[in-house]
Design a protein around this motif. Structure first.
Motif, PDB file in Angstrom:
ATOM      1  N   UNK A 175      -8.940   1.781   1.404  1.00 22.84           N
ATOM      2  CA  UNK A 175      -8.210   2.220   2.576  1.00 22.84           C
ATOM      3  C   UNK A 175      -9.190   2.782   3.607  1.00 22.84           C
ATOM      4  N   UNK A 176      -9.027   2.398   4.858  1.00 21.58           N
ATOM      5  CA  UNK A 176      -9.923   2.914   5.891  1.00 21.58           C
ATOM      6  C   UNK A 176      -9.187   3.747   6.942  1.00 21.58           C
ATOM      7  N   UNK A 232      -1.727   2.894   6.379  1.00 21.78           N
ATOM      8  CA  UNK A 232      -2.840   2.582   5.484  1.00 21.78           C
ATOM      9  C   UNK A 232      -3.661   1.464   6.082  1.00 21.78           C
ATOM     10  N   UNK A 233      -4.858   1.341   5.591  1.00 23.12           N
ATOM     11  CA  UNK A 233      -5.717   0.245   5.997  1.00 23.12           C
ATOM     12  C   UNK A 233      -6.231  -0.484   4.774  1.00 23.12           C
ATOM     13  N   UNK A 235       0.860  -1.185   0.000  1.00 22.96           N
ATOM     14  CA  UNK A 235       0.000   0.000   0.000  1.00 22.96           C
ATOM     15  C   UNK A 235       0.893   1.230   0.000  1.00 22.96           C
ATOM     16  N   UNK A 236       0.624   2.136  -0.939  1.00 24.60           N
ATOM     17  CA  UNK A 236       1.319   3.416  -0.920  1.00 24.60           C
ATOM     18  C   UNK A 236       0.245   4.472  -1.094  1.00 24.60           C
ATOM     19  N   UNK A 270      -2.261   6.289  -2.227  1.00 25.28           N
ATOM     20  CA  UNK A 270      -3.449   6.163  -3.033  1.00 25.28           C
ATOM     21  C   UNK A 270      -3.476   4.990  -3.993  1.00 25.28           C
ATOM     22  N   UNK A 271      -2.662   3.954  -3.734  1.00 29.22           N
ATOM     23  CA  UNK A 271      -2.827   2.758  -4.572  1.00 29.22           C
ATOM     24  C   UNK A 271      -2.348   1.514  -3.847  1.00 29.22           C
ATOM     25  N   UNK A 272      -2.978   0.402  -4.195  1.00 36.06           N
ATOM     26  CA  UNK A 272      -2.505  -0.905  -3.755  1.00 36.06           C
ATOM     27  C   UNK A 272      -1.830  -1.569  -4.940  1.00 36.06           C
ATOM     28  N   UNK A 273      -0.818  -2.412  -4.643  1.00 37.89           N
ATOM     29  CA  UNK A 273      -0.335  -3.221  -5.734  1.00 37.89           C
ATOM     30  C   UNK A 273       0.005  -4.602  -5.193  1.00 37.89           C
ATOM     31  N   UNK A 274      -0.516  -5.661  -5.764  1.00 38.14           N
ATOM     32  CA  UNK A 274      -1.486  -5.602  -6.866  1.00 38.14           C
ATOM     33  C   UNK A 274      -2.820  -5.029  -6.375  1.00 38.14           C
TER      34      UNK A 274
END
Ligand code: SF4
Ligand code: SF4
Ligand code: SF4
Ligand code: CU
Lengths: 443, 153
Positions: B102-103, B67-68, B38-39, B41-45
């Motif tokens: 993300x929460x 991040x959540x 998690x970074x 504003x994006x998850x990868x994958x």
């Protein structure tokens, strides 16, 4: 066609005719609006805990696109605070009946700008920066303040509500989609208008102001440019103005032939699709590009955004109707058939907004108690945890909106095609393909 | 045939497309582990697929701020501090496609930090496409009756 005159109910009529109930709502709205500006400028920079973001982009937006526009057309404009300070200044009065002297410059709006291209442009300007606007309180504060001051400025230079008619980025699409609403303001009897002396509904009288939206109520055939300000109900000496309940999208039976309005439909349709992909999709690179204004990624995003709206969507649409037989020139067929994209676009926005609003509505509860994000707890709800609401109805509701929108659009396409004696098949196919894309993006 | 009857047929066909139960092929559940970075504003994958019944372990690794990860529909979540790994384990017993998001407020675009988990096939999407096809089929014969529809309302 079946109509039910709401103004026949004395309570409704009196409430609309009196200036006081409207003024009370105006004041609440104006206070809320100014508070949103201040919250944006001095409150926490964390968007999801700032009144300006939470109340404007979640609460107001939800009410506007899910309720006000689909059911009340320009109902929002009837209570909108943005033009008020300018209008009061222009009139030199808040409540008192007008004296005839024009104040300030009172110029006519230039003829070549008497269309909604400026509104198309102002909407696109905000749309290209929307990722920043939607998430950054002080940008939202600045934009809200700028709209207020632009409205004041135009009121001192031009007559009537020039800002609303020609510049407001929100007013453009509210007007477009207000044609689908089951409510309208119209005259009751054309004959009475023909013989009416002085046309006080347009020119004003001791009872009220001439139409601030610069329309002649006697000639209204669609909702687009009537702001439901209720002045003509007050000024008409022959009690000839009615507010009617009517079938949905009644205005679309007579398709428009204006290019600015046709492109408004494309702008709104394209923006809804782009937002569904960029903001709600799982692709981080798009979000980065949309958010990092000024970088080369953002420029590419902006170019693609504009290309989808002005080249790709209208291009395919034109290809579809190119071969259809019709007596009218292509340009007019284009504008008339684009009417079918009005209900489609509205339902695209509904489907997109349902997801955004249901997931983020719980911020409203917390922001009530701590509107500036400064650690207050006015009503004890400041620590309400973020929790998406009604996630189990979201997907079915979106399908209902999108498939319903497709049916509505297909029906509208048939009527528009009948009107100009051509086939609706290619327009229906176009709506169908876009609906599939939207289903794929959202579900 | 009168048009009311045809409409009724279409509505019934629509209900079948929307709700008819589909045969499920039994697949032996597996245990699956995914590492998700998690970074801001994006998850990868940002998209992954499992089979219904699988035991899923999501190892969430935050590479910048806290991040959540909250899974819509399952209503479960975890949070991970920067540099930390936290694991969310659950049995994927609800089929369909779910957003995860993300929460933990992590910056401006936080509300749009979204990924997608698909359990089995995304049947609701195919059913919705079916409904759209049905809707358009309903309009094809109508489109050839152009002069009649003109006076319908
Ligand atoms: S056009 Fe814009 S400023 Fe004018 S009343 Fe409507 S929303 Fe408000
Ligand atoms: S004032 Fe009333 S009767 Fe006269 S033109 Fe206007 S709407 Fe018609
Ligand atoms: S005066 Fe009448 S026609 Fe003009 S904007 Fe107000 S309500 Fe609409
Ligand atoms: Cu976050």
């Amino acid at each position: 066609m079946s109509r039910f005159e709401l103004t026949r109910i004395p309570f409704i009529k009196n409430t609309l005719k009196s200036r006081y109930p409207q003024l009370a709502v105006f004041i609440v709205m104006l206070v809320g609006y100014i508070f949103a500006i201040l919250a944006g400028l001095i409150g926490t920079p964390v968007g999801s805990h700032n009144f300006s973001i939470v109340f404007v982009w979640i609460a107001w937006w939800a009410i506007l696109i899910l309720v006000a526009v689909p059911f009340f057309g320009r109902g929002w404009c009837a209570v909108c605070p943005i033009p008020l300070p300018g209008e009061w200044l222009q009139r030199g009065a808040v409540l008192s009946p007008p004296d005839k002297k024009p104040k300030w410059l009172n110029l006519r709006w230039p003829k070549f700008l008497r269309n909604i291209w400026m509104q198309n442009i102002s909407f696109l300007l905000l749309a290209l920066f929307s990722s920043v606007l939607l998430t950054t309180p002080n940008i939202t504060g600045i934009v809200l303040a700028a709209m207020l001051f632009a409205a004041i400025g135009l009121s001192t230079i031009f007559e009537r509500r020039a800002f609303c008619r020609y510049l407001c980025p929100v007013g453009g699409f509210i007007g477009l989609y207000s044609q689908t609403a089951p409510i309208e303001l119209r005259i009751k009897d054309k004959q009475i208008c023909v013989t009416c002396e002085g046309k006080p509904c347009y020119n004003g009288s001791a009872n009220g102001y001439g139409c601030p939206w610069d329309v002649f109520p006697g000639g209204l055939t669609k909702n687009t440019y009537c702001g439901l300000c209720m002045e003509c109900i007050r000024t008409c000496p022959h009690d000839n103005i009615a507010i009617n309940l009517r079938p949905f999208s009644a205005d679309l039976a007579k398709p428009s032939t204006r290019m600015d309005e046709a492109f408004k439909a494309f702008i709104m349709l394209g923006s809804a699709m782009i937002y569904a992909g960029v903001l709600l999709g799982p692709w981080g690179a798009f979000k980065d590009a949309a958010y990092n204004v000024g970088t080369s990624a953002w420029f590419i995003y902006a170019v693609i955004f504009l290309a989808i709206i002005f080249v790709i969507l209208p291009g395919f649409f034109t290809l579809g109707i190119l071969k259809t037989k019709g007596s009218l020139p292509l340009k007019q067929r284009f504008a008339s058939l684009a009417t079918a994209l009005i209900p489609l676009g509205l339902m695209f926005w509904v489907a997109f907004s349902l997801s955004f609003v249901l997931t983020n509505a719980s911020y409203i509860i917390a922001a009530f108690s701590d509107p500036l994000g400064l650690g207050w707890n006015l009503f004890g709800t400041a620590n309400a945890v973020w929790q998406p609401m009604l996630t189990f109805v979201l997907a079915p509701a979106q399908t209902l909106a999108l498939v319903g929108g497709l049916i509505w659009s297909a029906r509208t396409a048939q009527k528009a095609a009948n009107e100009i004696r051509t086939s609706s098949i290619s327009v229906i196919a176009f709506s169908f393909i876009l609906t599939l894309v939207m289903l794929w993006l959202l579900l | 045939m009168n048009s009311r009857f045809i409409l009724l047929l279409f509505v019934m066909a629509g209900l079948v497309v929307a709700f008819a139960p589909l045969p499920v092929q039994p697949i032996t559940p597996q245990e699956r582990t995914f590492r998700i970075d998690a970074r801001q504003y994006a998850y990868s994958p940002s998209e992954f697929k499992v089979n219904p019944g699988d035991k899923v372990n999501i190892q969430l690794v935050s590479t910048d701020v806290v991040h959540g990860l909250y899974v819509d529909g399952y209503d479960i979540s975890i949070e991970a501090d920067p540099g930390q790994t936290k694991t969310l384990s659950f049995v994927a017993d609800k089929p369909g496609s779910f957003r995860f998001r993300c929460n933990v407020t992590c910056g401006a675009m936080h509300p749009f930090m979204i990924g997608k988990l698909t359990v089995g096939t995304n049947n609701w999407l195919y059913r919705s496409i079916g409904l759209a096809v049905l809707a358009v089929i309903g309009f094809l014969p109508l489109s050839s009756f152009i002069p009649q529809t003109k006076n319908m309302d």
